[in-house]
Design an enzyme around this catalytic site. Structure first.
Site, mmCIF file in Angstrom:
data_model
loop_
_atom_site.group_PDB
_atom_site.id
_atom_site.type_symbol
_atom_site.label_atom_id
_atom_site.label_comp_id
_atom_site.label_asym_id
_atom_site.label_seq_id
_atom_site.Cartn_x
_atom_site.Cartn_y
_atom_site.Cartn_z
ATOM 1 N N ASN A 1 3.177 -7.659 7.349
ATOM 2 C CA ASN A 1 3.250 -7.124 5.927
ATOM 3 C C ASN A 1 4.178 -5.947 5.939
ATOM 4 O O ASN A 1 4.737 -5.501 4.900
ATOM 5 C CB ASN A 1 1.858 -6.568 5.714
ATOM 6 C CG ASN A 1 0.968 -7.901 5.226
ATOM 7 O OD1 ASN A 1 1.305 -9.006 4.704
ATOM 8 N ND2 ASN A 1 -0.542 -7.854 5.319
ATOM 9 N N HIS B 1 -7.197 -7.261 2.556
ATOM 10 C CA HIS B 1 -8.357 -7.751 3.299
ATOM 11 C C HIS B 1 -8.320 -9.357 3.112
ATOM 12 O O HIS B 1 -8.202 -9.803 2.064
ATOM 13 C CB HIS B 1 -9.684 -7.113 2.583
ATOM 14 C CG HIS B 1 -10.741 -7.584 3.740
ATOM 15 N ND1 HIS B 1 -11.066 -7.368 5.026
ATOM 16 C CD2 HIS B 1 -11.720 -8.801 3.474
ATOM 17 C CE1 HIS B 1 -12.200 -8.074 5.434
ATOM 18 N NE2 HIS B 1 -12.578 -8.644 4.648
ATOM 19 N N ALA C 1 -15.509 5.011 1.063
ATOM 20 C CA ALA C 1 -16.036 5.431 2.184
ATOM 21 C C ALA C 1 -16.675 4.284 2.829
ATOM 22 O O ALA C 1 -17.115 4.247 3.955
ATOM 23 C CB ALA C 1 -16.859 6.747 1.988
#
Length: 195
Positions: free
Chosen positions: A19, A113, A146
């Protein structure tokens, strides 16, 4: 590279850097609006070599070189922030970012992802999708928060799961869809942040 006025990208890598290579190529076009100014890895890997070959500063901030996780988190935050990025791109970076990074670079970190989040978060998304009998897979680009793969989605691309798919064959097809999405969306975000 694109030079003055381009959005500054820091790319985080842990592996082959495919990537990263696609982003470096895209940045060669001034109209893309971005420039990779630094690559940071969590271990020696081919991605670092790709950066150096392209004339981009690269560094390894390895957890094993620090006394504990908080010390590594602080060092990683310092290394990234020192490059003054407009956008931080996690491109196959296989570590969860700690509070120091998230706080100092809030609203500037994206990750890609290999699943259609919120389905199959975590490090084994393709394997998990196959084990669950999923009929579709894909890739999600999202803002890092988070949680683990829980941030606000930017874009998704779907890939069908074919009869007889293995983890390797499905991973290859997901990657083939993931990379163009990443390059396109980073360009859009970079150009938006310049105005």
């Amino acid at each position: 590279m694109t030079g003055a006025g381009a959005a500054r990208l820091v790319v985080l890598v842990s592996g082959t850097g495919s990537n990263l290579v696609a982003l470096l190529r895209a940045c060669e076009d001034p109209a893309y609006g971005a420039e990779v100014v630094r690559v940071v890895a969590d271990k020696p890997c081919p991605g670092v070599g790709h950066a150096l070959a392209a004339g981009v500063a690269a560094s390894v901030v390895a957890p094993r070189d620090f006394a504990d996780r908080p010390a590594w988190d602080e060092a990683l935050a310092e290394e990234i922030a020192g490059a003054e990025p407009d956008l931080v791109v996690c491109a196959g970076f296989m570590r969860i970012l700690g509070e120091p990074v998230l706080t100092r670079l809030e609203g500037r970190i994206i990750n890609t992802h290999p699943s259609l989040l919120p389905s199959f978060p975590g490090a084994h998304a393709v394997r998990d999708a196959l084990a669950a009998g999923a009929t579709r897979a894909g890739a999600t680009l999202f803002w890092v928060d988070a949680g683990v793969d829980t941030g606000e989605h930017i874009a998704q691309v779907e890939v069908p799961v074919l009869p007889g798919d293995t983890e390797e064959s499905l991973t290859a097809r997901v990657k083939a869809a993931e990379t163009p999405q990443l390059v396109e969306q980073v360009g859009i975000l970079a150009r938006e942040r310049r105005h």
